[in-house]
Design a protein around this motif. Structure first.
Motif, PDB file in Angstrom:
ATOM      1  N   LYS A  13       0.783  -1.221   0.242  1.00  0.00           N
ATOM      2  CA  LYS A  13       0.036   0.001   0.028  1.00  0.00           C
ATOM      3  C   LYS A  13       0.932   1.398   0.035  1.00  0.00           C
ATOM      4  O   LYS A  13       0.850   1.977  -0.742  1.00  0.00           O
ATOM      5  CB  LYS A  13      -1.005   0.063   1.178  1.00  0.00           C
ATOM      6  N   LYS A  14       1.950   1.336   0.822  1.00  0.00           N
ATOM      7  CA  LYS A  14       2.947   2.393   0.789  1.00  0.00           C
ATOM      8  C   LYS A  14       3.448   2.498  -0.529  1.00  0.00           C
ATOM      9  O   LYS A  14       3.625   3.563  -1.121  1.00  0.00           O
ATOM     10  CB  LYS A  14       3.893   2.154   1.955  1.00  0.00           C
ATOM     11  N   VAL A  15       4.016   1.531  -1.277  1.00  0.00           N
ATOM     12  CA  VAL A  15       4.525   1.376  -2.405  1.00  0.00           C
ATOM     13  C   VAL A  15       3.555   2.208  -3.410  1.00  0.00           C
ATOM     14  O   VAL A  15       3.881   3.024  -4.263  1.00  0.00           O
ATOM     15  CB  VAL A  15       5.045  -0.116  -2.980  1.00  0.00           C
ATOM     16  N   ALA A  16       2.482   1.525  -3.414  1.00  0.00           N
ATOM     17  CA  ALA A  16       1.156   1.937  -4.321  1.00  0.00           C
ATOM     18  C   ALA A  16       1.144   3.626  -4.290  1.00  0.00           C
ATOM     19  O   ALA A  16       0.939   4.304  -5.276  1.00  0.00           O
ATOM     20  CB  ALA A  16      -0.005   1.119  -4.362  1.00  0.00           C
ATOM     21  N   PHE A  17       0.526   3.971  -3.001  1.00  0.00           N
ATOM     22  CA  PHE A  17       0.297   5.363  -2.978  1.00  0.00           C
ATOM     23  C   PHE A  17       1.334   6.177  -2.789  1.00  0.00           C
ATOM     24  O   PHE A  17       1.161   7.353  -3.110  1.00  0.00           O
ATOM     25  CB  PHE A  17      -0.624   5.422  -1.675  1.00  0.00           C
ATOM     26  N   HIS A  18       2.497   6.037  -2.331  1.00  0.00           N
ATOM     27  CA  HIS A  18       3.540   7.008  -2.027  1.00  0.00           C
ATOM     28  C   HIS A  18       4.479   6.966  -3.285  1.00  0.00           C
ATOM     29  O   HIS A  18       4.785   7.940  -3.797  1.00  0.00           O
ATOM     30  CB  HIS A  18       4.256   6.438  -0.656  1.00  0.00           C
ATOM     31  N   ASP A  19       5.038   5.706  -3.375  1.00  0.00           N
ATOM     32  CA  ASP A  19       6.006   5.473  -4.461  1.00  0.00           C
ATOM     33  C   ASP A  19       5.442   5.715  -6.079  1.00  0.00           C
ATOM     34  O   ASP A  19       6.113   6.299  -6.982  1.00  0.00           O
ATOM     35  CB  ASP A  19       6.896   4.165  -4.444  1.00  0.00           C
ATOM     36  N   LEU A  20       4.337   5.078  -6.073  1.00  0.00           N
ATOM     37  CA  LEU A  20       3.723   5.094  -7.470  1.00  0.00           C
ATOM     38  C   LEU A  20       2.728   6.093  -7.657  1.00  0.00           C
ATOM     39  O   LEU A  20       2.241   6.194  -8.851  1.00  0.00           O
ATOM     40  CB  LEU A  20       2.968   3.746  -7.885  1.00  0.00           C
ATOM     41  N   LYS A  21       2.296   6.724  -6.807  1.00  0.00           N
ATOM     42  CA  LYS A  21       1.479   7.709  -6.650  1.00  0.00           C
ATOM     43  C   LYS A  21       0.159   7.431  -7.099  1.00  0.00           C
ATOM     44  O   LYS A  21      -0.798   8.166  -7.997  1.00  0.00           O
ATOM     45  CB  LYS A  21       1.813   9.258  -7.660  1.00  0.00           C
ATOM     46  N   ALA A  22      -0.383   6.146  -6.859  1.00  0.00           N
ATOM     47  CA  ALA A  22      -1.819   5.705  -7.306  1.00  0.00           C
ATOM     48  C   ALA A  22      -2.880   6.211  -6.634  1.00  0.00           C
ATOM     49  O   ALA A  22      -2.688   6.862  -5.441  1.00  0.00           O
ATOM     50  CB  ALA A  22      -1.804   4.354  -6.835  1.00  0.00           C
ATOM     51  N   HIS A  23      -3.966   6.672  -7.422  1.00  0.00           N
ATOM     52  CA  HIS A  23      -5.259   7.089  -6.734  1.00  0.00           C
ATOM     53  C   HIS A  23      -5.990   5.956  -6.330  1.00  0.00           C
ATOM     54  O   HIS A  23      -6.880   6.054  -5.468  1.00  0.00           O
ATOM     55  CB  HIS A  23      -5.930   7.973  -7.829  1.00  0.00           C
ATOM     56  N   ARG A  24      -5.917   4.619  -7.055  1.00  0.00           N
ATOM     57  CA  ARG A  24      -6.714   3.506  -6.564  1.00  0.00           C
ATOM     58  C   ARG A  24      -5.822   2.325  -6.668  1.00  0.00           C
ATOM     59  O   ARG A  24      -4.978   2.257  -7.524  1.00  0.00           O
ATOM     60  CB  ARG A  24      -7.839   3.372  -7.757  1.00  0.00           C
ATOM     61  N   PHE A  25      -5.866   1.740  -5.581  1.00  0.00           N
ATOM     62  CA  PHE A  25      -4.927   0.448  -5.531  1.00  0.00           C
ATOM     63  C   PHE A  25      -5.985  -0.713  -5.354  1.00  0.00           C
ATOM     64  O   PHE A  25      -6.868  -0.799  -4.561  1.00  0.00           O
ATOM     65  CB  PHE A  25      -4.051   0.188  -4.243  1.00  0.00           C
ATOM     66  N   TRP A  26      -6.121  -1.581  -6.471  1.00  0.00           N
ATOM     67  CA  TRP A  26      -7.179  -2.700  -6.349  1.00  0.00           C
ATOM     68  C   TRP A  26      -6.674  -4.185  -6.812  1.00  0.00           C
ATOM     69  O   TRP A  26      -5.566  -4.140  -7.075  1.00  0.00           O
ATOM     70  CB  TRP A  26      -8.268  -2.251  -7.716  1.00  0.00           C
ATOM     71  N   LEU A  27      -7.370  -5.114  -6.417  1.00  0.00           N
ATOM     72  CA  LEU A  27      -7.288  -6.450  -6.732  1.00  0.00           C
ATOM     73  C   LEU A  27      -8.363  -7.199  -6.988  1.00  0.00           C
ATOM     74  O   LEU A  27      -9.503  -6.668  -6.727  1.00  0.00           O
ATOM     75  CB  LEU A  27      -6.335  -6.907  -5.409  1.00  0.00           C
ATOM     76  N   ASP A  28      -8.414  -8.469  -7.348  1.00  0.00           N
ATOM     77  CA  ASP A  28      -9.434  -9.474  -7.354  1.00  0.00           C
ATOM     78  C   ASP A  28      -9.072 -10.553  -6.570  1.00  0.00           C
ATOM     79  O   ASP A  28      -7.767 -11.123  -6.480  1.00  0.00           O
ATOM     80  CB  ASP A  28     -10.002  -9.576  -8.762  1.00  0.00           C
TER      81      ASP A  28
END
Length: 175
Positions: free
Chosen positions: A102-117
């Motif tokens: 989550k930290k990688v997605a939101f901080h490093d990759l600047k994601a707005h949405r982090f999702w999965l199935d």
């Protein structure tokens, strides 16, 4: 190398793919994932839109699993947790890895949405995602063909604002 007190992520090397494939094909893991061909993993290691990581734990940096993120260059800032397989079950390593991701997605990759199935019958993983703040968006009914028929997938996500709120509430702590 990206890490916290429990786990570290390092980029997967081509030399790591035997380990990755063995973890995917372990009978304990197979019911919950759709294994890839080696060439698919090779492409994910090389393609800039993907991040393919080995999960390491312990002082000896022992490999305990792997992770694949997709959409790392997505113009819509929507990053998918394509696969997370932790071989060492019941030790809290999956939770520690998910917090790091989550930290990688939101901080490093600047994601707005982090999702999965996640497969409907994978109740252990679904419960983990829920307790870590992921929200069920819907279901892809009978979308995965298996030896026993068809299985449905649950789509779950977390938005940037939700992650920020969890951080402010102290729920996103380093392990």
């Amino acid at each position: 190398m990206i890490g916290n007190a429990r786990v570290r992520l390092r980029p997967t090397l081509l030399d790591d793919l035997d380990f990755v494939i063995s973890v995917e094909n372990d009978p304990v893991n197979r019911p919950f994932i759709t294994p890839w061909e080696r060439t698919q993993h090779e492409a994910a290691v090389r393609f800039p839109d993907f991040r393919h990581f080995i999960i390491e734990a312990g002082e000896s940096s022992q490999p305990v699993g792997f992770v694949i993120l997709v959409g790392c260059r997505n113009p819509h800032r929507s990053v998918e947790l394509k696969r997370m397989v932790v071989q060492a079950k019941g030790q809290g390593l999956g939770r520690a890895c998910l917090r790091l991701l989550k930290k990688v997605a939101f901080h490093d990759l600047k994601a707005h949405r982090f999702w999965l199935d996640v497969r409907v019958h994978n109740t252990r993983a679904k419960a983990l995602y829920e307790t870590e703040g992921f929200v069920e968006e819907g279901r892809l009914r009978e979308s995965v063909r298996t030896d026993g028929g068809y299985e449905s997938l649950v789509v779950m996500s977390m938005l940037e604002d939700e992650y920020d709120a969890r951080c402010e509430a102290g729920l996103e702590k380093a392990e």
